[in-house]
Design a protein around this motif. Structure first.
Motif, mmCIF file in Angstrom:
data_model
loop_
_atom_site.group_PDB
_atom_site.id
_atom_site.type_symbol
_atom_site.label_atom_id
_atom_site.label_comp_id
_atom_site.label_asym_id
_atom_site.label_seq_id
_atom_site.Cartn_x
_atom_site.Cartn_y
_atom_site.Cartn_z
ATOM 1 N N ALA A 136 1.364 6.017 0.125
ATOM 2 C CA ALA A 136 0.058 5.676 0.678
ATOM 3 C C ALA A 136 -1.022 5.731 -0.394
ATOM 4 O O ALA A 136 -1.850 4.817 -0.507
ATOM 5 C CB ALA A 136 -0.287 6.627 1.819
ATOM 6 N N ARG A 137 -1.028 6.785 -1.185
ATOM 7 C CA ARG A 137 -2.044 6.919 -2.236
ATOM 8 C C ARG A 137 -1.905 5.796 -3.270
ATOM 9 O O ARG A 137 -2.902 5.273 -3.767
ATOM 10 C CB ARG A 137 -1.894 8.276 -2.919
ATOM 11 C CG ARG A 137 -2.158 9.464 -2.005
ATOM 12 C CD ARG A 137 -3.624 9.724 -1.805
ATOM 13 N NE ARG A 137 -4.211 10.419 -2.941
ATOM 14 C CZ ARG A 137 -5.523 10.546 -3.143
ATOM 15 N NH1 ARG A 137 -6.364 9.996 -2.303
ATOM 16 N NH2 ARG A 137 -5.985 11.201 -4.188
ATOM 17 N N ARG A 181 -7.617 6.290 -11.352
ATOM 18 C CA ARG A 181 -7.571 7.752 -11.209
ATOM 19 C C ARG A 181 -6.423 8.156 -10.282
ATOM 20 O O ARG A 181 -5.720 9.148 -10.529
ATOM 21 C CB ARG A 181 -8.912 8.279 -10.681
ATOM 22 C CG ARG A 181 -9.931 8.547 -11.783
ATOM 23 C CD ARG A 181 -11.095 9.351 -11.280
ATOM 24 N NE ARG A 181 -11.972 8.574 -10.418
ATOM 25 C CZ ARG A 181 -12.968 7.814 -10.865
ATOM 26 N NH1 ARG A 181 -13.199 7.745 -12.161
ATOM 27 N NH2 ARG A 181 -13.721 7.137 -10.029
ATOM 28 N N LEU A 182 -6.230 7.379 -9.222
ATOM 29 C CA LEU A 182 -5.074 7.634 -8.350
ATOM 30 C C LEU A 182 -3.768 7.406 -9.105
ATOM 31 O O LEU A 182 -2.806 8.158 -8.957
ATOM 32 C CB LEU A 182 -5.128 6.712 -7.134
ATOM 33 C CG LEU A 182 -6.074 7.106 -5.997
ATOM 34 C CD1 LEU A 182 -6.041 6.041 -4.898
ATOM 35 C CD2 LEU A 182 -5.693 8.453 -5.423
ATOM 36 N N VAL A 183 -3.741 6.340 -9.906
ATOM 37 C CA VAL A 183 -2.545 6.022 -10.687
ATOM 38 C C VAL A 183 -2.199 7.162 -11.643
ATOM 39 O O VAL A 183 -1.036 7.545 -11.783
ATOM 40 C CB VAL A 183 -2.758 4.705 -11.470
ATOM 41 C CG1 VAL A 183 -1.680 4.528 -12.529
ATOM 42 C CG2 VAL A 183 -2.767 3.520 -10.506
ATOM 43 N N ASP A 184 -3.219 7.715 -12.290
ATOM 44 C CA ASP A 184 -2.981 8.804 -13.240
ATOM 45 C C ASP A 184 -2.358 10.020 -12.545
ATOM 46 O O ASP A 184 -1.446 10.658 -13.080
ATOM 47 C CB ASP A 184 -4.296 9.215 -13.906
ATOM 48 C CG ASP A 184 -4.808 8.159 -14.867
ATOM 49 O OD1 ASP A 184 -4.005 7.296 -15.270
ATOM 50 O OD2 ASP A 184 -6.008 8.185 -15.196
ATOM 51 N N THR A 243 3.395 0.655 -9.282
ATOM 52 C CA THR A 243 2.265 1.063 -10.108
ATOM 53 C C THR A 243 2.148 0.204 -11.356
ATOM 54 O O THR A 243 1.032 -0.143 -11.779
ATOM 55 C CB THR A 243 2.379 2.553 -10.484
ATOM 56 O OG1 THR A 243 2.573 3.313 -9.296
ATOM 57 C CG2 THR A 243 1.122 3.020 -11.182
ATOM 58 N N ILE A 244 3.265 -0.153 -11.959
ATOM 59 C CA ILE A 244 3.213 -1.059 -13.108
ATOM 60 C C ILE A 244 2.577 -2.382 -12.681
ATOM 61 O O ILE A 244 1.730 -2.950 -13.390
ATOM 62 C CB ILE A 244 4.612 -1.287 -13.691
ATOM 63 C CG1 ILE A 244 5.127 0.005 -14.331
ATOM 64 C CG2 ILE A 244 4.598 -2.404 -14.726
ATOM 65 C CD1 ILE A 244 6.587 -0.040 -14.727
ATOM 66 N N ALA A 245 2.962 -2.864 -11.496
ATOM 67 C CA ALA A 245 2.392 -4.108 -10.990
ATOM 68 C C ALA A 245 0.884 -3.978 -10.794
ATOM 69 O O ALA A 245 0.114 -4.872 -11.171
ATOM 70 C CB ALA A 245 3.058 -4.501 -9.680
ATOM 71 N N TYR A 246 0.431 -2.872 -10.211
ATOM 72 C CA TYR A 246 -0.996 -2.683 -9.967
ATOM 73 C C TYR A 246 -1.769 -2.627 -11.282
ATOM 74 O O TYR A 246 -2.863 -3.199 -11.403
ATOM 75 C CB TYR A 246 -1.258 -1.396 -9.185
ATOM 76 C CG TYR A 246 -0.506 -1.273 -7.876
ATOM 77 C CD1 TYR A 246 -0.024 -2.390 -7.210
ATOM 78 C CD2 TYR A 246 -0.251 -0.022 -7.307
ATOM 79 C CE1 TYR A 246 0.684 -2.278 -6.023
ATOM 80 C CE2 TYR A 246 0.445 0.098 -6.111
ATOM 81 C CZ TYR A 246 0.919 -1.033 -5.486
ATOM 82 O OH TYR A 246 1.615 -0.909 -4.308
#
Length: 545
Positions: free
Chosen positions: A161-162, A180-183, A206-209
């Motif tokens: 979700a995050r 910041r969420l990704v980190d 996450t790589i895609a985002y």
């Protein structure tokens, strides 16, 4: 019986060790001897998933689902129904996927129980919302699921979700907040706090985002972490879908074009089964290959790749328009990029198109259109930053060079070059150096111009960017003249002597045809000639050819 117990024990231990192929084989063998429990069937299914056997994965989960229902365990059955639907959804089977999601919801409602499963059933909703570009609703729905996950201490649901909240923020232009969420997710993933299946999804998503948000440094960090994770599980098949394509994009940007081509071919080869998602993966892989061919000067191969991308439903712009420009078909290039940009309203999609729009409109002399596009790109860069800021700086610099404003051009190009160097994008850095060299020469700083052009030429040679290397070859080695000609006028004269038309000269020097015509008028006046032939003779006499 003893042998069956030993095989089952071996399969369970292999599963714990993340020895996926051994676990899959041992659990399958044990299952053939005696039906497995629901928990062991789940382990069998997840092992199948990790070695890329999707059919066996779904079959095992379906059996585990029925076993949980027979035992009266409603919530575990609900969760498995979700995962079955999730797998079918991403195999482009929306009707049976929707059926499993509906079944999960019905069982949950009838159970009278509450748990994290209520949050898991929100995932199809936020995927649909974000799929149609409603990122605000998607962010809110994912946030509701995250609250449920915290209440029931479900790390997998929480970080799925995050992660999608980060995706929503990035696509809404709040890139810094999204990253910041990704980190934080990065720390969770590398510490092994998530289940293996969800860990793989988190890495891929996450790589895609990060790639979509032009956060190249973040994307590289995640790609390196994914590589380490894969190396730690040698029995695992890579099955990350779009992840392979995004890795190809990153290798391409980093200058590893051969590796990028290999990764894109692997992505296409792994997604040959019919289905919308598989087609999209193959289409994007074909586009990446087209870009590699275009920059290497293999225009026929680039054409084939862009056509394949289009046939698979992936927009072949801006690559195809830039190919047409390199082939000398300026009108076609301009029409294509105007159409593609006009259709694009989503901010990050426009950012991908606008640098090419500026390059092409400058080449055809539409400087007012180019200026508007630069302003649009600068507005996006003010929100997104990162690579988009570098794109905006260099697009502005190219426009100012075309408008013969070299001092102002350098003020934009210097930070653009620095950003591309920091981000590790050698091709774009070399292009920035060419523009800096042209601006310096126009200001009479021949030494710096020569240094920048030589450095750019070497970079293009190392990359294998033959058309760009040839263009620099046409620009280097100029001698100053004592006849009043400016550096730019000498450039134009040399190209006139080589038989180039005004449009070809404009393309070589990245200026408009109107500017070429003005330079020619000045050259004729200074040399006291009235024809291109006479001007060419002067160039031969003074060894400018």
């Amino acid at each position: 019986m003893t042998d069956t117990v030993a095989v089952l024990d071996r399969g369970r231990k292999a599963y714990v060790r993340a020895a996926w192929r051994e676990a899959f084989q041992a659990l399958s063998e044990a299952d053939r001897a005696a039906a497995l429990s629901a928990q062991d069937l789940e382990a069998l299914g997840r092992s199948a998933y990790m070695v890329g056997d999707t059919d066996a994965y779904v079959a095992a989960l379906e059996r585990a689902y029925r076993a949980h229902l027979e035992a009266g365990a409603a919530l575990p059955a609900v969760r498995l129904a979700f995962w079955i639907g999730h797998s079918l959804l991403f195999r482009a089977q929306p009707v049976p996927a929707g059926g499993w999601f509906a079944r999960a919801q019905r069982i949950f409602d009838e159970s009278g129980e509450d748990g994290a499963e209520r949050g898991w059933m929100l995932i199809p909703a936020w995927l649909q919302q974000m799929g149609i570009g409603d990122y605000e609703s998607g962010y809110a729905t994912a946030g509701e699921a995250a609250d449920i996950a915290r209440r029931f201490d479900d790390a997998d649901l929480l970080w799925l979700a995050r992660g999608d909240q980060g995706r929503a923020l990035i696509n809404m232009g709040r890139v810094a907040d999204g990253l910041r969420l990704v980190d934080e997710m990065y720390v969770v993933a590398i510490e092994g706090q998530l289940s293996p299946v969800v860990t793989g999804i988190v890495y891929c998503n996450t790589i895609a985002y990060c790639v979509d948000g032009y956060a190249l440094d973040h994307a590289r960090e995640w790609t390196e972490a994914l590589t380490r994770w894969c190396e730690g599980q040698p029995e695992m098949e890579e099955h990350f879908g779009f992840c392979l394509v995004h890795r190809a994009e990153l290798h391409h940007l980093s200058g590893s074009w051969a590796i990028a081509h290999e990764e894109s071919e692997r992505a296409a080869a792994r997604h040959t089964v019919a289905g919308q998602l598989n087609q999209l993966v193959r289409g994007k892989a074909a586009y990446v290959q087209g870009e590699i061919h275009r920059l290497a000067g293999d225009f026929a191969a680039a054409e084939r790749s862009f056509r394949e991308a289009n046939a698979l439903g992936f927009e072949p712009q801006p690559g195809l328009a830039l190919l047409r420009l390199m082939q000398g078909s300026r009108d076609s290039a301009a029409a294509a990029i105007r159409r593609a940009t006009g259709e694009s309203t989503q901010m990050l999609r426009r950012a991908r198109l606008l640098p090419a729009f500026v390059e092409i409109t400058v080449a055809v002399g539409e400087l007012d259109r180019a200026r508007a596009a630069v302003e649009d790109l600068e507005a996006i860069a003010s929100t997104v930053g990162g690579a988009v800021a570098a794109m905006a700086d260099c697009a502005k610099g190219a426009l100012l060079v075309a408008r013969d404003e070299p001092r102002e051009a350098l003020m934009a190009l210097r930070p653009g070059l620095a950003a591309w160097q920091r981000l590790g994008v050698p091709y774009e850095a070399a292009r920035a150096r060419v523009l800096i060299g042209l601006a310096c020469r126009e200001l009479g700083d021949h030494d710096t111009a020569e240094l920048e052009l030589d450095t750019a030429r070497a970079a293009f040679g190392q990359l294998g960017a033959k058309p760009d290397q040839a263009r620099v070859d046409a620009l280097v080695g100029r001698d100053r003249m004592d006849d009043g000609l400016t550096v730019r006028e000498i450039d134009v004269l040399r190209l006139v002597a080589s038989g180039r038309s005004n449009s070809e000269i404009a393309a070589a020097l990245v200026i408009s045809e109107h500017t070429v015509a003005r330079h020619l008028q000045n050259i004729f006046g200074k040399l006291g000639v009235s024809t291109r032939t006479a001007a060419a003779a002067y160039a031969f006499e003074h060894r400018l050819t």
